[in-house]
Design a protein around this motif. Structure first.
Motif, PDB file in Angstrom:
ATOM      1  N   VAL A 273     -27.728  44.407  14.654  1.00 10.86           N
ATOM      2  CA  VAL A 273     -26.724  44.579  13.602  1.00 10.86           C
ATOM      3  C   VAL A 273     -27.385  44.608  12.225  1.00 10.86           C
ATOM      4  CG1 VAL A 273     -24.780  43.420  12.445  1.00 10.86           C
ATOM      5  CG2 VAL A 273     -24.805  43.648  14.942  1.00 10.86           C
TER       6      VAL A 273
ATOM      7  N   THR B 213     -27.965  40.116  16.833  1.00  4.43           N
ATOM      8  CA  THR B 213     -28.049  39.932  15.386  1.00  4.43           C
ATOM      9  C   THR B 213     -29.099  40.851  14.783  1.00  4.43           C
ATOM     10  OG1 THR B 213     -27.360  37.627  15.646  1.00  4.43           O
ATOM     11  CG2 THR B 213     -28.403  38.223  13.556  1.00  4.43           C
TER      12      THR B 213
ATOM     13  N   TYR C 278     -30.438  45.438  11.411  1.00  3.44           N
ATOM     14  CA  TYR C 278     -31.239  46.655  11.236  1.00  3.44           C
ATOM     15  C   TYR C 278     -30.365  47.905  11.162  1.00  3.44           C
ATOM     16  CZ  TYR C 278     -34.862  50.153  12.013  1.00  3.44           C
ATOM     17  OH  TYR C 278     -35.690  51.238  11.890  1.00  3.44           O
ATOM     18  N   THR C 279     -29.393  47.991  12.060  1.00  2.00           N
ATOM     19  CA  THR C 279     -28.594  49.213  12.173  1.00  2.00           C
ATOM     20  C   THR C 279     -27.528  49.338  11.090  1.00  2.00           C
ATOM     21  OG1 THR C 279     -28.934  49.191  14.553  1.00  2.00           O
ATOM     22  CG2 THR C 279     -27.149  50.570  13.733  1.00  2.00           C
ATOM     23  N   PHE C 280     -26.780  48.279  10.860  1.00  2.00           N
ATOM     24  CA  PHE C 280     -25.620  48.383   9.980  1.00  2.00           C
ATOM     25  C   PHE C 280     -25.878  47.900   8.550  1.00  2.00           C
ATOM     26  CE2 PHE C 280     -23.835  48.026  14.288  1.00  2.00           C
ATOM     27  CZ  PHE C 280     -23.231  49.269  14.348  1.00  2.00           C
ATOM     28  N   PHE C 281     -26.844  47.007   8.379  1.00  4.29           N
ATOM     29  CA  PHE C 281     -27.118  46.491   7.041  1.00  4.29           C
ATOM     30  C   PHE C 281     -28.416  47.025   6.447  1.00  4.29           C
ATOM     31  CE2 PHE C 281     -24.195  43.398   8.860  1.00  4.29           C
ATOM     32  CZ  PHE C 281     -23.248  43.320   7.850  1.00  4.29           C
ATOM     33  N   GLY C 282     -29.161  47.789   7.223  1.00  5.00           N
ATOM     34  CA  GLY C 282     -30.376  48.426   6.714  1.00  5.00           C
ATOM     35  C   GLY C 282     -31.495  47.459   6.375  1.00  5.00           C
TER      36      GLY C 282
END
Length: 193
Positions: free
Chosen positions: A162, A159, A164-168
């Motif tokens: 995801v 989680t 950090y990487t995809f939702f910034g």
């Protein structure tokens, strides 16, 4: 799983703290996470200076403060072991030599960055640094993967990745959210309170 109930009754000397900080803060390649992983083996497994819980507390606090995490981590270890003198010793020993090294390396890199022979070496070094960082993360996370806590740790890690990487979501917010999640999930049953 190895865990020390309490660190040695006699804390290490400032010279010992300086030695470990110079050696692992300045001559460990692969970034802060790799340095922390190497220091984990040195400080926890080899020298038994900190308990696993103390190490993990210093590690997460170093991730929450602004600035270079390896310096924050070394300073936190020094503080835990010897208070202010330990913190100052660890910070100076872990920062001055590598600052001088990076000064010299930057001057050299500036001259080599457009050299066609140096480009493949730079790309290879970047790939290796990423691999070392992944290995370092595994080294630290592995100590938390035991028993019934394993699914919880894996779910929180995925989680966090995801978010950090995809939702910034900023790293600080991800760390706080993960800490809050860990606080509301009991350690023994993995159920929400």
């Amino acid at each position: 799983m190895e865990d020390l109930e309490s660190p040695p009754s006699k804390p290490p000397s400032l010279a010992e703290i300086a030695y470990v900080s110079v050696r692992y803060g300045n001559f460990t390649f692969g970034g802060g996470s790799a340095g922390v992983a190497v220091m984990y083996r040195e400080i926890f497994h080899k020298r038994h200076w900190l308990t696993n819980d103390q190490f993990n507390l210093v590690f997460i606090l170093a991730r929450l403060v602004p600035g270079t995490n390896l310096f924050a981590f070394g300073t936190g270890v020094g503080w835990t072991l010897r208070g202010i003198p330990g913190a100052v010793t660890a910070l100076l020993a872990g920062s001055i030599p590598c600052s001088l090294i990076i000064f010299a390396a930057t001057a050299l890199f500036r001259d080599l960055q457009h050299n066609p022979w140096a480009q493949p070496a730079i790309h290879g070094a970047i790939a290796a640094a990423v691999s070392i960082t992944v290995k370092a993360g595994w080294e630290i996370a592995h100590s938390q993967l035991h028993g019934r806590a394993k699914p919880r740790v894996v779910i929180i890690a995925i989680t966090a990745f995801v978010l950090y990487t995809f939702f910034g979501v900023p790293a600080f917010d991800v760390l706080l959210l993960a800490a809050l999640t860990g606080a509301v999930v009991t350690r023994d049953t993995d159920e929400f309170i």
